[in-house]
Design a protein around this motif. Structure first.
Motif, PDB file in Angstrom:
ATOM      1  N   THR A  82       9.277   1.736   2.145  1.00  0.00           N
ATOM      2  CA  THR A  82       8.222   0.924   1.561  1.00  0.00           C
ATOM      3  C   THR A  82       8.552  -0.562   1.602  1.00  0.00           C
ATOM      4  O   THR A  82       7.641  -1.393   1.714  1.00  0.00           O
ATOM      5  CB  THR A  82       7.915   1.378   0.123  1.00  0.00           C
ATOM      6  OG1 THR A  82       7.576   2.775   0.142  1.00  0.00           O
ATOM      7  CG2 THR A  82       6.741   0.624  -0.464  1.00  0.00           C
ATOM      8  N   ILE A 109       1.029   5.351  -1.700  1.00  0.00           N
ATOM      9  CA  ILE A 109       0.262   4.393  -0.903  1.00  0.00           C
ATOM     10  C   ILE A 109      -1.143   4.939  -0.662  1.00  0.00           C
ATOM     11  O   ILE A 109      -1.316   6.054  -0.161  1.00  0.00           O
ATOM     12  CB  ILE A 109       0.959   4.104   0.433  1.00  0.00           C
ATOM     13  CG1 ILE A 109       2.360   3.518   0.177  1.00  0.00           C
ATOM     14  CG2 ILE A 109       0.123   3.150   1.283  1.00  0.00           C
ATOM     15  CD1 ILE A 109       2.369   2.251  -0.640  1.00  0.00           C
ATOM     16  N   CYS A 137       9.873   4.512  -1.742  1.00  0.00           N
ATOM     17  CA  CYS A 137      10.853   3.672  -2.436  1.00  0.00           C
ATOM     18  C   CYS A 137      12.156   4.413  -2.707  1.00  0.00           C
ATOM     19  O   CYS A 137      13.161   3.789  -3.061  1.00  0.00           O
ATOM     20  CB  CYS A 137      10.276   3.146  -3.751  1.00  0.00           C
ATOM     21  SG  CYS A 137       9.094   1.801  -3.543  1.00  0.00           S
ATOM     22  N   TRP A 149       4.204   5.140   9.105  1.00  0.00           N
ATOM     23  CA  TRP A 149       3.169   5.369   8.111  1.00  0.00           C
ATOM     24  C   TRP A 149       1.923   5.777   8.880  1.00  0.00           C
ATOM     25  O   TRP A 149       1.459   5.039   9.751  1.00  0.00           O
ATOM     26  CB  TRP A 149       2.898   4.107   7.290  1.00  0.00           C
ATOM     27  CG  TRP A 149       3.998   3.724   6.346  1.00  0.00           C
ATOM     28  CD1 TRP A 149       5.030   2.876   6.587  1.00  0.00           C
ATOM     29  CD2 TRP A 149       4.157   4.182   4.998  1.00  0.00           C
ATOM     30  NE1 TRP A 149       5.840   2.769   5.477  1.00  0.00           N
ATOM     31  CE2 TRP A 149       5.327   3.560   4.476  1.00  0.00           C
ATOM     32  CE3 TRP A 149       3.437   5.049   4.170  1.00  0.00           C
ATOM     33  CZ2 TRP A 149       5.778   3.785   3.191  1.00  0.00           C
ATOM     34  CZ3 TRP A 149       3.888   5.266   2.880  1.00  0.00           C
ATOM     35  CH2 TRP A 149       5.042   4.644   2.391  1.00  0.00           C
TER      36      TRP A 149
END
Length: 233
Positions: A82, A109, A137, A149
């Motif tokens: 992240t 997210i 995280c 992602w």
């Protein structure tokens, strides 16, 4: 996209001691990873990025530490998936948002760029083409990792990976190959450079002009591939 690459190359010029074979990095030292963000209809970001563990702020989640020690996932702080996303957003100028869970001490997210989750489509996170077992995280990264992602990741069959020559002659075909990055299985029926891959995941691509050419593979049921840049002479 090219501006992303130029920015990332400049980061290397900072002289950080991140080369392969270098001594083990200090706690929470900056790490350069290869970050790719595949949105609903286009690639949002694809380039190396440098980050380290730090506080992150989102509109929906507020400000929280994001350094791999979240929920005790790692003993020492460091760069995470992240923080790579956060750093890229600042360099490339796209926004992202996410809610924050106190139970998991991590962000979920919900949107990157213009791609926002729906009731059936969500953002997924893969590290080196494998779904991460923890949140972004909590998942620390090391130099050279592939961070992906991907929008609607949980409804896709494959995560395409493209490989091929980086140089070519004008008018002479080159062979590229598309596989599933997670399993290395050859992927037939993917389009790349106007051609379709065969049962071995291969396609022949010919360039009719010289210059820098980019190739990216796509298939309707899959997350689009990484880009390869071919120098055509």
């Amino acid at each position: 996209m090219r501006s992303n690459v130029r920015t990332a190359i400049l980061l290397y010029s900072l002289g950080l001691n991140l080369a392969i074979g270098a001594p083990a990095p200090a706690i929470n030292s900056p790490q350069i990873v290869n970050l790719r963000i595949e949105g609903a209809t286009k690639t949002i970001y694809e380039a190396p990025i440098i980050s380290r563990g730090t506080n992150i702020t989102t509109a929906s989640g507020g400000t929280h530490i994001c350094d791999g020690t979240n929920l005790g996932a790692n003993a020492n702080p460091g760069a995470t998936c992240t923080t790579a996303l956060n750093a890229a957003s600042k360099i490339a100028g796209f926004g992202f948002d996410g809610t924050y869970s106190e139970d998991f001490q991590d962000y979920f997210i919900t949107s990157i760029g213009s791609s926002t989750q729906t009731s059936t489509q969500f953002w997924g996170l893969l590290l080196n083409y494998q779904f991460t077992p923890v949140g972004g995280c909590q998942q620390e990264t090391k130099a050279g990792d592939e961070v992906l992602w991907a929008f609607d990741a949980f409804n896709k069959s494959y995560f395409l990976r493209l490989r091929g020559p980086l140089v070519a002659k004008k008018g002479k075909a080159i062979t590229v190959k598309v596989t599933d990055g997670s399993s290395a299985v050859a992927i037939a029926g993917a389009t790349v450079g106007g051609q379709t891959t065969d049962a071995n995941g291969q396609a022949s691509v010919t360039f009719n002009s010289a210059g820098l050419k980019t190739l990216k593979a796509e298939r309707a049921d899959s997350i689009r591939s990484n880009t390869i840049v071919v120098v055509v002479t």
